[in-house]
Write an enzyme that holds these catalytic residues in place. Structure first.
Site, PDB file in Angstrom:
ATOM      1  N   SER A  57       5.540  57.340  53.428  1.00 34.48           N
ATOM      2  CA  SER A  57       5.229  58.741  53.203  1.00 34.48           C
ATOM      3  C   SER A  57       3.888  58.875  52.485  1.00 34.48           C
ATOM      4  CB  SER A  57       6.370  59.408  52.436  1.00 34.48           C
ATOM      5  OG  SER A  57       6.296  60.811  52.531  1.00 34.48           O
ATOM      6  N   ASP A 202       9.555  60.295  58.698  1.00 34.98           N
ATOM      7  CA  ASP A 202       9.300  59.708  57.380  1.00 34.98           C
ATOM      8  C   ASP A 202      10.233  58.533  57.084  1.00 34.98           C
ATOM      9  OD1 ASP A 202       9.085  59.191  54.632  1.00 34.98           O
ATOM     10  OD2 ASP A 202       8.690  61.276  54.157  1.00 34.98           O
TER      11      ASP A 202
END
Length: 718
Positions: A57, A202
């Site tokens: 991320s 993610d």
């Protein structure tokens, strides 16, 4: 153990071969990930080498920047230069929208868009992060041709999740820009991305602290940076928001604990008082990250290189950096059909044969998403038959066209007659031919409307024709002094045809003819106006300019409308007559948090007495707020509003924006002749917030002759 130096090998080379290989794992955490910058700054300041690097991320973004050879100073300058509120707002910046898409945003200023392709579909995320995609592209494009991510200045991995299989995916080769885009795709917030046949999001869902990735790369010493917030006590779990946040934290806690067990050293910066949404506090996060690394200095310092070794390490990283300067021999578009690719190529062909300047391409790609048909774009360097070029990835919206937007409109300017509307706009793209579109408007409530326009470009240079049909039912207030005497229900039904020219995303010219039938009847009260009914026909010439940076609460830019009509026939008009109107608004920054604005308008019928249905009106918020809506009516008018707004808060980018408080002064009048006019004035104060459903405003105003009103609204303001 004693090492002997081989003949012809320097002590520095022996040290490089025998020192333990260090792997650094950077965790995800939205804005908290900016703390990684400070950790890397501490490593640089204390000569701690990084042999392997992984990230998830925001840790993937920061790690990707560093892995491509950027120094921490370059990284900080890049990340601090991003307007994160705009970058994560869920749509292209308002300034980059085409003129028609700007009209759509003003007509229904909500962020929610629904697709009607094969049923009703929502987008796969609230934000396609186009601005962030441009950052990732600029970081990555020099490394598009590397065999794998081990060939970067610092060998790198980032982690994503395959949404179909539910498995964690460590990305180590292929397109670097799509890898970084995948690791940042927070589910339901950012749209996932398809990469090599997999739909990725993610990696923090399953592997938020990717220590396993650097272990697999061969790290002897694994250092993890944990930016998660500590769990709070029961006393803090008093709201549903805090409970949901705790639930989200717990869902990934066990995975993080397993990841931390692989780490030899854990750096956990103290981020107390810092939020994952504090994107405007990059410097503070970096300071906390630096301090967190300093707390581990006793353990970390044993891995420090001396000055000579550090210079060699830095030189080795620099030698692996790829040059950013090149001249593309071609531009290739993928992700769209032949018609779309041909149209895009026509715009981007200027980049073939000229030295590549990323900011210019990024502006053009952002303008491309401003057309409303594409989700996002990325670019990278590509090769074909020994030639280098630009490869542009265009992601079409999977859920449309057609697209629909819905909104709630509430006008509480008159608390005894609050107006409610449910509004919808349906947009069909490429109807009949590429670039042609339909736009259908429906309103139900206090105002009922059904209208459809077909917009047909006639050339590549901005000329178009636009026939439309409409039916509009609304109300007219009739006042005597400060007392409302009657409310008329009105209906207009007709046809119109415009010929226009749109020179770019800022403005549009239209020459049109309209013919309709107007009818009215008294809903409440008594009036000597009687029933208004009859045909209306007019020719019009209009120029609209929209150079503001927001459709809701602008901070800069101007917006102007100039319109003139010649009415051949109008209800209760004794003869044909002309009119003209100018509307103007200008916003400009006033310090760090403030905005000054001026709104003005003027209209005239050039001495003629026009139809009541077409007269100019004043009254209501920002048009003499202390007076009733349409309280003033006449053949001419003047209005000036000037004020100041100050930002006092920010909502999460995905659900809103600025929250402002402000005040403004208004003066204006409607009149038959200027010499006989009486100008009314008032002072108003209020709150305005940008929300997912549009602007929400509440305030009060105090005017002359003892007039005072509270007002509130949902929907367009300025």
């Amino acid at each position: 153990m004693v090492f002997s130096r081989p003949v012809g090998v320097s002590g520095q080379e022996v040290r490089a071969r025998t020192r333990p290989k260090i792997g650094l794992a950077l965790s995800g955490g939205s804005a908290r990930g900016f703390a990684h910058i400070g950790v890397l700054e501490w490593f640089e300041a204390h000569h701690i080498p990084i042999d392997y690097l992984s990230g998830t991320s925001m840790g993937g973004l920061v790690g990707g920047c560093y892995a491509t050879g950027m120094s921490t100073q370059e990284m900080r300058a890049l990340i601090e230069g991003v307007d994160w509120q705009k970058a994560l707002s869920g749509e292209p910046p308002f300034e980059t929208l085409t003129y028609r898409r700007k009209e759509d945003r003003r007509a229904i200023p909500t962020k929610i868009e629904v697709g009607l392709r094969k049923g009703i579909n929502l987008p796969s995320g609230l934000d396609a992060i186009q601005p962030v995609g441009m950052i990732l592209s600029r970081i990555s494009y020099p490394y598009s041709a590397i065999p794998n991510f081990d060939a970067l200045p610092t060998p790198f991995r980032c982690v994503a999740v395959d949404l179909e299989t539910g498995k964690s995916v460590t990305l180590k080769d292929g397109s670097l820009v799509t890898a970084l885009r995948a690791t940042m795709a927070i589910p339901a917030v950012f749209t996932p991305i398809e990469r090599e046949g997999r739909l990725l999001a993610d990696g923090g869902i399953l592997d938020n602290i990717p220590t396993d990735a650097v272990k697999e790369m061969g790290a002897d010493i694994i250092i993890a940076v944990d930016i998660s917030l500590p769990l709070q006590d029961r006393a803090s779990l008093k709201t549903f928001v805090s409970v949901l946040q705790r639930t989200a934290d717990i869902s990934g806690l066990e995975n993080e604990r397993r990841s931390l067990q692989l780490a030899d050293i854990v750096i956990a910066p103290d981020l107390t008082g810092m939020s994952s949404t504090d994107f405007d506090r990059v410097g503070v996060f970096a300071e906390r990250g630096f301090a967190g690394a300093e707390k581990r200095s006793a353990l970390l310092s044993k891995f420090a290189l001396n000055d000579e070794e550090w210079k060699a390490y830095v030189a080795a990283r620099k030698s692996r950096r790829r040059e950013k300067e090149f001249t593309p021999d071609f531009v290739k578009i993928d992700g769209v059909g032949k018609r779309g690719a041909a149209a895009i190529n026509e715009t981007l062909s200027i980049y073939s044969g000229s030295p590549f300047l990323p900011p210019f391409l990024e502006d053009d790609l952002t303008l491309l998403t401003g057309q409303g048909r594409y989700e996002s774009t990325l670019y990278e360097k590509g090769s074909n038959n020994g030639k280098d070029g630009l490869l542009v990835h265009v992601e079409e919206k999977s859920y449309g066209p057609p697209f629909a937007k819905f909104g709630l409109e509430v006008n509480g300017a008159d608390t005894s007659n609050i107006q409610f509307n449910l509004a919808g706009r349906l947009i069909g793209l490429d109807v009949g031919r590429y670039g042609a579109e339909t736009r259908t408007d429906v309103r139900v409530g206090s105002q009922n409307e059904a209208a459809i326009e077909y917009y047909l470009p006639m050339s590549q240079h901005g000329w178009f024709v636009a026939p439309r049909a409409f039916s509009l039912a609304q109300f007219i207030n009739s006042y005597k002094g400060n007392s409302r005497q009657a409310v008329f229900n009105t209906r207009s039904t007709g046809l119109a045809f415009d010929v226009g020219y749109a020179p770019g995303p800022l403005s549009e010219y239209r020459l049109g003819y309209e013919i309709s039938h107007f009818d009215s009847s008294i809903q409440t009260g008594v009036s000597n106006l009687g029933r208004l009914s009859g045909p209306l026909s007019a020719v019009s010439l209009r120029w609209n300019f929209d150079g503001q940076d927001s459709p809701i609460i602008p901070t800069r830019g101007g917006r102007y409308t100039v319109a003139t009509h010649y009415y051949f026939a109008a209800p209760h008009a004794n003869s044909s007559y002309p009119d003209a109107e100018l509307r103007y608004s200008q916003f400009s920054p006033a310090g760090m948090q403030g905005t000054r604005f001026v709104i003005a308008g003027a209209g005239t019928s050039f001495g003629s007495h026009g139809s009541v249905s077409q007269q100019f009106t004043l009254g209501g918020p920002f048009r003499l707020s202390a007076f009733g809506q349409q309280q003033f009516r006449g053949d001419n008018y003047l209005l000036v509003t000037t004020g100041y707004l100050r930002e006092i808060s920010q909502l999460l980018p995905q659900i809103g924006g600025k929250v402002m408080i402000g005040g403004w002064y208004e003066v204006g009048s409607t009149f038959g002749s200027l010499s006989q006019s009486h100008f009314s004035q008032d002072i108003a104060v209020g709150f305005i917030a940008e929300t997912l459903i549009g602007p929400v405003a509440f305030g009060g105003s105090f005017g002359d002759q003892g007039n005072a009103r509270l007002f509130f609204s949902i929907g367009s303001l300025f």
